[in-house]
Design a protein around this motif. Sequence first.
Motif, PDB file in Angstrom:
ATOM      1  N   ILE A  13     -14.441 -10.995 -48.435  1.00 21.09           N
ATOM      2  CA  ILE A  13     -14.488 -12.322 -49.030  1.00 21.09           C
ATOM      3  C   ILE A  13     -13.875 -13.315 -48.045  1.00 21.09           C
ATOM      4  O   ILE A  13     -12.847 -13.037 -47.435  1.00 21.09           O
ATOM      5  CB  ILE A  13     -13.721 -12.337 -50.363  1.00 21.09           C
ATOM      6  CG1 ILE A  13     -14.367 -11.362 -51.356  1.00 21.09           C
ATOM      7  CG2 ILE A  13     -13.679 -13.732 -50.959  1.00 21.09           C
ATOM      8  CD1 ILE A  13     -13.598 -11.212 -52.643  1.00 21.09           C
ATOM      9  N   PRO A  14     -14.493 -14.491 -47.846  1.00 17.88           N
ATOM     10  CA  PRO A  14     -13.942 -15.473 -46.907  1.00 17.88           C
ATOM     11  C   PRO A  14     -12.476 -15.759 -47.188  1.00 17.88           C
ATOM     12  O   PRO A  14     -12.036 -15.794 -48.341  1.00 17.88           O
ATOM     13  CB  PRO A  14     -14.805 -16.716 -47.166  1.00 17.88           C
ATOM     14  CG  PRO A  14     -16.100 -16.172 -47.644  1.00 17.88           C
ATOM     15  CD  PRO A  14     -15.752 -14.955 -48.455  1.00 17.88           C
ATOM     16  N   ALA A  15     -11.727 -15.995 -46.109  1.00 17.71           N
ATOM     17  CA  ALA A  15     -10.277 -16.135 -46.220  1.00 17.71           C
ATOM     18  C   ALA A  15      -9.874 -17.273 -47.155  1.00 17.71           C
ATOM     19  O   ALA A  15      -8.923 -17.154 -47.933  1.00 17.71           O
ATOM     20  CB  ALA A  15      -9.672 -16.341 -44.832  1.00 17.71           C
ATOM     21  N   TYR A  16     -10.585 -18.401 -47.106  1.00 14.20           N
ATOM     22  CA  TYR A  16     -10.168 -19.528 -47.946  1.00 14.20           C
ATOM     23  C   TYR A  16     -10.372 -19.230 -49.427  1.00 14.20           C
ATOM     24  O   TYR A  16      -9.609 -19.700 -50.276  1.00 14.20           O
ATOM     25  CB  TYR A  16     -10.891 -20.806 -47.526  1.00 14.20           C
ATOM     26  CG  TYR A  16     -12.283 -20.989 -48.078  1.00 14.20           C
ATOM     27  CD1 TYR A  16     -12.498 -21.736 -49.239  1.00 14.20           C
ATOM     28  CD2 TYR A  16     -13.391 -20.435 -47.442  1.00 14.20           C
ATOM     29  CE1 TYR A  16     -13.774 -21.920 -49.740  1.00 14.20           C
ATOM     30  CE2 TYR A  16     -14.665 -20.617 -47.938  1.00 14.20           C
ATOM     31  CZ  TYR A  16     -14.857 -21.357 -49.083  1.00 14.20           C
ATOM     32  OH  TYR A  16     -16.118 -21.527 -49.580  1.00 14.20           O
ATOM     33  N   ARG A  52      -4.535 -23.435 -40.476  1.00 10.44           N
ATOM     34  CA  ARG A  52      -4.370 -24.619 -41.313  1.00 10.44           C
ATOM     35  C   ARG A  52      -5.682 -25.004 -41.998  1.00 10.44           C
ATOM     36  O   ARG A  52      -5.699 -25.383 -43.163  1.00 10.44           O
ATOM     37  CB  ARG A  52      -3.863 -25.788 -40.450  1.00 10.44           C
ATOM     38  CG  ARG A  52      -3.729 -27.118 -41.186  1.00 10.44           C
ATOM     39  CD  ARG A  52      -2.590 -27.089 -42.186  1.00 10.44           C
ATOM     40  NE  ARG A  52      -1.340 -26.794 -41.516  1.00 10.44           N
ATOM     41  CZ  ARG A  52      -0.558 -27.715 -40.946  1.00 10.44           C
ATOM     42  NH1 ARG A  52      -0.898 -28.998 -40.996  1.00 10.44           N
ATOM     43  NH2 ARG A  52       0.577 -27.367 -40.359  1.00 10.44           N
ATOM     44  N   VAL A  53      -6.806 -24.906 -41.279  1.00 11.99           N
ATOM     45  CA  VAL A  53      -8.094 -25.284 -41.859  1.00 11.99           C
ATOM     46  C   VAL A  53      -8.451 -24.391 -43.050  1.00 11.99           C
ATOM     47  O   VAL A  53      -9.026 -24.853 -44.035  1.00 11.99           O
ATOM     48  CB  VAL A  53      -9.213 -25.233 -40.783  1.00 11.99           C
ATOM     49  CG1 VAL A  53      -9.436 -23.805 -40.292  1.00 11.99           C
ATOM     50  CG2 VAL A  53     -10.517 -25.812 -41.343  1.00 11.99           C
ATOM     51  N   GLN A  57      -8.909 -25.747 -46.873  1.00  4.57           N
ATOM     52  CA  GLN A  57     -10.124 -25.475 -47.650  1.00  4.57           C
ATOM     53  C   GLN A  57      -9.778 -24.900 -49.022  1.00  4.57           C
ATOM     54  O   GLN A  57     -10.395 -25.260 -50.032  1.00  4.57           O
ATOM     55  CB  GLN A  57     -11.023 -24.482 -46.903  1.00  4.57           C
ATOM     56  CG  GLN A  57     -11.861 -25.087 -45.793  1.00  4.57           C
ATOM     57  CD  GLN A  57     -12.741 -24.027 -45.157  1.00  4.57           C
ATOM     58  OE1 GLN A  57     -12.263 -23.091 -44.512  1.00  4.57           O
ATOM     59  NE2 GLN A  57     -14.036 -24.165 -45.330  1.00  4.57           N
ATOM     60  N   ALA A  58      -8.804 -23.995 -49.056  1.00  3.78           N
ATOM     61  CA  ALA A  58      -8.409 -23.364 -50.317  1.00  3.78           C
ATOM     62  C   ALA A  58      -7.844 -24.395 -51.282  1.00  3.78           C
ATOM     63  O   ALA A  58      -8.208 -24.429 -52.467  1.00  3.78           O
ATOM     64  CB  ALA A  58      -7.378 -22.262 -50.052  1.00  3.78           C
ATOM     65  N   VAL A  59      -6.975 -25.249 -50.793  1.00  6.74           N
ATOM     66  CA  VAL A  59      -6.390 -26.287 -51.640  1.00  6.74           C
ATOM     67  C   VAL A  59      -7.468 -27.270 -52.088  1.00  6.74           C
ATOM     68  O   VAL A  59      -7.502 -27.700 -53.247  1.00  6.74           O
ATOM     69  CB  VAL A  59      -5.256 -27.020 -50.887  1.00  6.74           C
ATOM     70  CG1 VAL A  59      -4.782 -28.243 -51.674  1.00  6.74           C
ATOM     71  CG2 VAL A  59      -4.094 -26.060 -50.638  1.00  6.74           C
ATOM     72  N   LYS A  64     -11.161 -29.599 -56.348  1.00  8.42           N
ATOM     73  CA  LYS A  64     -12.486 -29.805 -56.945  1.00  8.42           C
ATOM     74  C   LYS A  64     -12.550 -29.218 -58.352  1.00  8.42           C
ATOM     75  O   LYS A  64     -13.245 -29.734 -59.223  1.00  8.42           O
ATOM     76  CB  LYS A  64     -13.562 -29.164 -56.070  1.00  8.42           C
ATOM     77  CG  LYS A  64     -13.816 -29.894 -54.763  1.00  8.42           C
ATOM     78  CD  LYS A  64     -14.918 -29.217 -53.967  1.00  8.42           C
ATOM     79  CE  LYS A  64     -15.184 -29.938 -52.653  1.00  8.42           C
ATOM     80  NZ  LYS A  64     -16.245 -29.255 -51.864  1.00  8.42           N
ATOM     81  N   GLU A  65     -11.828 -28.121 -58.568  1.00  7.68           N
ATOM     82  CA  GLU A  65     -11.814 -27.479 -59.881  1.00  7.68           C
ATOM     83  C   GLU A  65     -10.928 -28.229 -60.877  1.00  7.68           C
ATOM     84  O   GLU A  65     -10.891 -27.904 -62.055  1.00  7.68           O
ATOM     85  CB  GLU A  65     -11.326 -26.029 -59.760  1.00  7.68           C
ATOM     86  CG  GLU A  65     -12.277 -25.135 -58.998  1.00  7.68           C
ATOM     87  CD  GLU A  65     -11.774 -23.707 -58.879  1.00  7.68           C
ATOM     88  OE1 GLU A  65     -10.721 -23.389 -59.490  1.00  7.68           O
ATOM     89  OE2 GLU A  65     -12.410 -22.906 -58.184  1.00  7.68           O
TER      90      GLU A  65
END
Length: 268
Positions: A13-16, A52-53, A57-59, A64-65
Motif C-alpha cells: 500500500i502506498p506510504a501516504y 515530508r511529501v 499527502q497523508a495529512v 479532504k475527509e
Amino acid sequence: MQKGQAESLSGHIPAYIQVASALRRRIETGEWLPGEKISTLEELEEEFQRARVTVRQAVGLLEKEGLLKRQQGRGTFVAEQVNDRRWLTLETSWSAIIRSIKRNVPRFIEVANPPSHPRLAPDEGKLAEEYGFLRSLQLRDGLPYAVVNVHIEKGIFDKYYDEFMEHTALAVFDTLRGTVVKRAHQTMTIGTADPEVANLLGVSLSAPIAECRCVVTSKDDVVIYVGEITYPSDCIRLHMDLLEDETSASSEVELSSPKPRRRSKKAA
C-alpha cells in the motif's frame, strides 16, 4: 506533540495511505480528541520515518475527509465534529443482507469481454455449465460506494433477466419461486484499489478497499450465484453479536415468488 513508537508500516500500500490510516485510527479511537492540535509535519516525518511529501499527502487526505482542519500560522487540528464515515455495516445473515440491499438500484457497466465463469475455491461447490455476468456500480445519495461483479447460473439468469436488470441480484434470488439454496456464505478480504476500481469509486489508486465475496449453491452443490462486491474501506464496518444464538449452518433456505418475465428485445 510527538507520539511514542511509530506504527509498523509495511506491504504494498502506498506510504501516504499507510500514514493516513495510522493517523485516522488515532482520531477514531480518541487518541487525538476533537479540537486537539496534532503533531507537526516535522514530528510526523521523524516518527514514521517518511519523506515530508509523504506526510503532507497523508495529512491532506484526512483534510479532504473532513477529519483535520489546517489553521494558518497555528497548525493542524482535529475537526470539532468528526462524523462516523463507516455508515455501511456488513451484515452477517441472509435476511439482514437482503434487507440492506433490497432497495438498491444498480447502474450497469458494459463489459466488452466478460469472464465466462467465476473463480471457485475447491470447497465452494461445482461450476454450472454456463453463467450470465453483470457488472454494476451501486450508489448512495448519488455517490458511488460499491463496484459489483456477479455471475449467475445461465438458466436462472435468462429466465429472470428483467428482474436482474431492475434489482440487485441477491434480492431477486430471495424471491425466486421453487429455487432451493443449500448453502450461502460471505467472506471479506482487505485489498487495494486497481485503476478501474479507483476511478469508479473516486478513491486514490491503491487506496484500501474491502472485497466481499458471496457464494450461493443449490441442493446439488452447483454454484448458482457468485457476487464480488468492492467497497472503499473507510465507509464500512463489520459488527457481530458474539452472544446471539447460532443457527444451523447446514439448514436449507427455500426461496419463493415471482413468475419469470420475457426477456426484453433490447437486451438480446
